[in-house]
Design a protein around this motif. Structure first.
Motif, PDB file in Angstrom:
ATOM      1  N   VAL A 114       9.740 -11.617  10.068  1.00  0.00           N
ATOM      2  CA  VAL A 114       9.648 -10.056   9.112  1.00  0.00           C
ATOM      3  C   VAL A 114       8.783  -9.367   8.846  1.00  0.00           C
ATOM      4  O   VAL A 114       7.783  -9.747   8.444  1.00  0.00           O
ATOM      5  N   SER A 115       8.442  -8.101   9.432  1.00  0.00           N
ATOM      6  CA  SER A 115       7.089  -7.141   9.090  1.00  0.00           C
ATOM      7  C   SER A 115       7.358  -5.986   8.623  1.00  0.00           C
ATOM      8  O   SER A 115       6.556  -5.439   8.085  1.00  0.00           O
ATOM      9  N   ILE A 116       8.399  -5.606   8.564  1.00  0.00           N
ATOM     10  CA  ILE A 116       9.372  -4.520   8.306  1.00  0.00           C
ATOM     11  C   ILE A 116      10.783  -4.884   7.197  1.00  0.00           C
ATOM     12  O   ILE A 116      11.489  -5.283   7.785  1.00  0.00           O
ATOM     13  N   ILE A 117      10.671  -4.741   6.260  1.00  0.00           N
ATOM     14  CA  ILE A 117      11.485  -4.855   5.166  1.00  0.00           C
ATOM     15  C   ILE A 117      12.201  -2.729   5.191  1.00  0.00           C
ATOM     16  O   ILE A 117      11.796  -2.189   4.393  1.00  0.00           O
TER      17      ILE A 117
ATOM     18  N   VAL B 114       4.560  -8.502   6.374  1.00  0.00           N
ATOM     19  CA  VAL B 114       5.322  -7.006   6.038  1.00  0.00           C
ATOM     20  C   VAL B 114       3.817  -6.169   5.655  1.00  0.00           C
ATOM     21  O   VAL B 114       3.691  -6.195   5.233  1.00  0.00           O
ATOM     22  N   THR B 115       4.173  -5.144   6.469  1.00  0.00           N
ATOM     23  CA  THR B 115       3.365  -4.245   6.134  1.00  0.00           C
ATOM     24  C   THR B 115       4.197  -2.988   6.113  1.00  0.00           C
ATOM     25  O   THR B 115       3.351  -2.136   6.275  1.00  0.00           O
ATOM     26  N   SER B 116       5.811  -2.827   6.046  1.00  0.00           N
ATOM     27  CA  SER B 116       6.263  -2.046   5.045  1.00  0.00           C
ATOM     28  C   SER B 116       7.424  -1.938   4.409  1.00  0.00           C
ATOM     29  O   SER B 116       8.297  -2.896   4.781  1.00  0.00           O
ATOM     30  N   ILE B 117       7.248  -1.827   3.595  1.00  0.00           N
ATOM     31  CA  ILE B 117       8.436  -1.644   2.393  1.00  0.00           C
ATOM     32  C   ILE B 117       9.276  -0.314   2.704  1.00  0.00           C
ATOM     33  O   ILE B 117       9.088   1.173   1.770  1.00  0.00           O
ATOM     34  N   GLY B 118      10.525  -0.625   3.156  1.00  0.00           N
ATOM     35  CA  GLY B 118      11.616   1.238   3.074  1.00  0.00           C
ATOM     36  C   GLY B 118      11.805   1.802   2.262  1.00  0.00           C
ATOM     37  O   GLY B 118      11.838   1.070   0.802  1.00  0.00           O
ATOM     38  N   ALA B 119      11.992   3.141   1.907  1.00  0.00           N
ATOM     39  CA  ALA B 119      13.208   3.063   0.637  1.00  0.00           C
ATOM     40  C   ALA B 119      14.096   2.770   0.204  1.00  0.00           C
ATOM     41  O   ALA B 119      14.627   2.563   0.625  1.00  0.00           O
TER      42      ALA B 119
ATOM     43  N   VAL C 264       1.089  -5.461   2.974  1.00  0.00           N
ATOM     44  CA  VAL C 264       1.935  -3.846   3.211  1.00  0.00           C
ATOM     45  C   VAL C 264       0.899  -2.518   3.365  1.00  0.00           C
ATOM     46  O   VAL C 264      -0.263  -2.953   2.447  1.00  0.00           O
ATOM     47  N   THR C 265       0.886  -2.118   4.271  1.00  0.00           N
ATOM     48  CA  THR C 265       0.324  -0.436   4.330  1.00  0.00           C
ATOM     49  C   THR C 265       1.416   0.577   3.565  1.00  0.00           C
ATOM     50  O   THR C 265       0.884   1.365   3.419  1.00  0.00           O
TER      51      THR C 265
END
Length: 236
Positions: free
Chosen positions: A181-184, A204-209, A227-228
């Motif tokens: 998984v790359s995006i949560i 994982v590159t992105s953790i959402g709102a 994570v960016t």
């Protein structure tokens, strides 16, 4: 559509010499007194909401002859306590078992590749679910409100987990996010009060709102260097 008095029924394999191959949309919708139904092996598809809101339906066996199922087939069947799913299915469709609050355990058969949006949302009694290694995607709100789940194993085959997929799973104490998984997505684990620790895998590159919003028991979390971006209120 069904007009009988309920109880235990058997769908015939033939009617007037013709094979019964399909259960139509809404065929048994709101048949409140239906307690058990036997589906013959001649059936290969079940339409949208075919058994939705059959509150008294206690168990369901979907024969292996069934290859396609529409959305919300058992939605709102609050009395459903056990289900056997056809080995021929490749997807658990949208809302298929939504608000089946009596379900305690489910085994998803090998060969299923996707779990649709809200497939098990509101299944508050669900304590155990087995997701096979064939599954690659879990839809938005797929398990939202499954407050009885204490743990869930997401196989390494899963590359996509939709927004709010596990929101409101207040009994969830541990989470393993696969490295695939790359995006949560937004709100994935919101209001999972029982979560105490989370490890986010490298990749994982992105953790959402609002991903972990309302997770009042979260004491530790490991965020990798990959994570960016972290969305607003991700840990509020």
């Amino acid at each position: 559509g069904y007009t009988g008095g309920g109880g235990d029924i058997a769908i015939p394999a033939t009617i007037d010499g013709y094979p019964v191959t399909r259960i139509a949309e809404f065929a048994f919708y709101e048949a409140y007194a239906l307690s058990n139904v036997l589906i013959p092996d001649s059936v290969n598809s079940i339409g949208d909401s075919a058994f939705a809101s059959c509150y008294s339906l206690g168990s369901a066996v979907i024969p292996n002859s069934v290859t396609t199922i529409g959305p919300s087939v058992f939605y709102g069947c609050s009395g459903l306590v056990s289900v056997e799913i056809s080995n021929s299915l490749t997807s658990i469709t949208e809302g298929m078992f939504g608000y089946c609050s009596g379900l305690s355990s489910v085994v998803i058969p090998d060969g299923v590749t996707s779990i649709g949006a809200s497939a098990f949302s509101g299944c508050s009694g669900l304590a155990s679910i087995t997701i096979p290694a064939s599954v690659t995607s879990i839809g938005a709100s797929a398990f939202s409100g499954c407050s009885g789940l204490a743990s869930i194993t997401i196989p390494a085959s899963v590359t996509s987990i939709g927004s709010s997929a596990f929101s409101g799973c207040s009994g969830l104490t541990s989470v393993t996010i696969p490295a695939s998984v790359s995006i949560i997505e937004e709100g994935t684990y919101a209001n999972c009060y029982g979560l105490s620790s989370v490890t986010i895998p490298a990749g994982v590159t992105s953790i959402g709102a609002s991903v972990f919003s309302g997770c009042s028991g979260l004491a530790s979390i490991t965020i990798p260097a990959s994570v960016t971006s972290i969305g607003s209120s991700a840990f509020s």
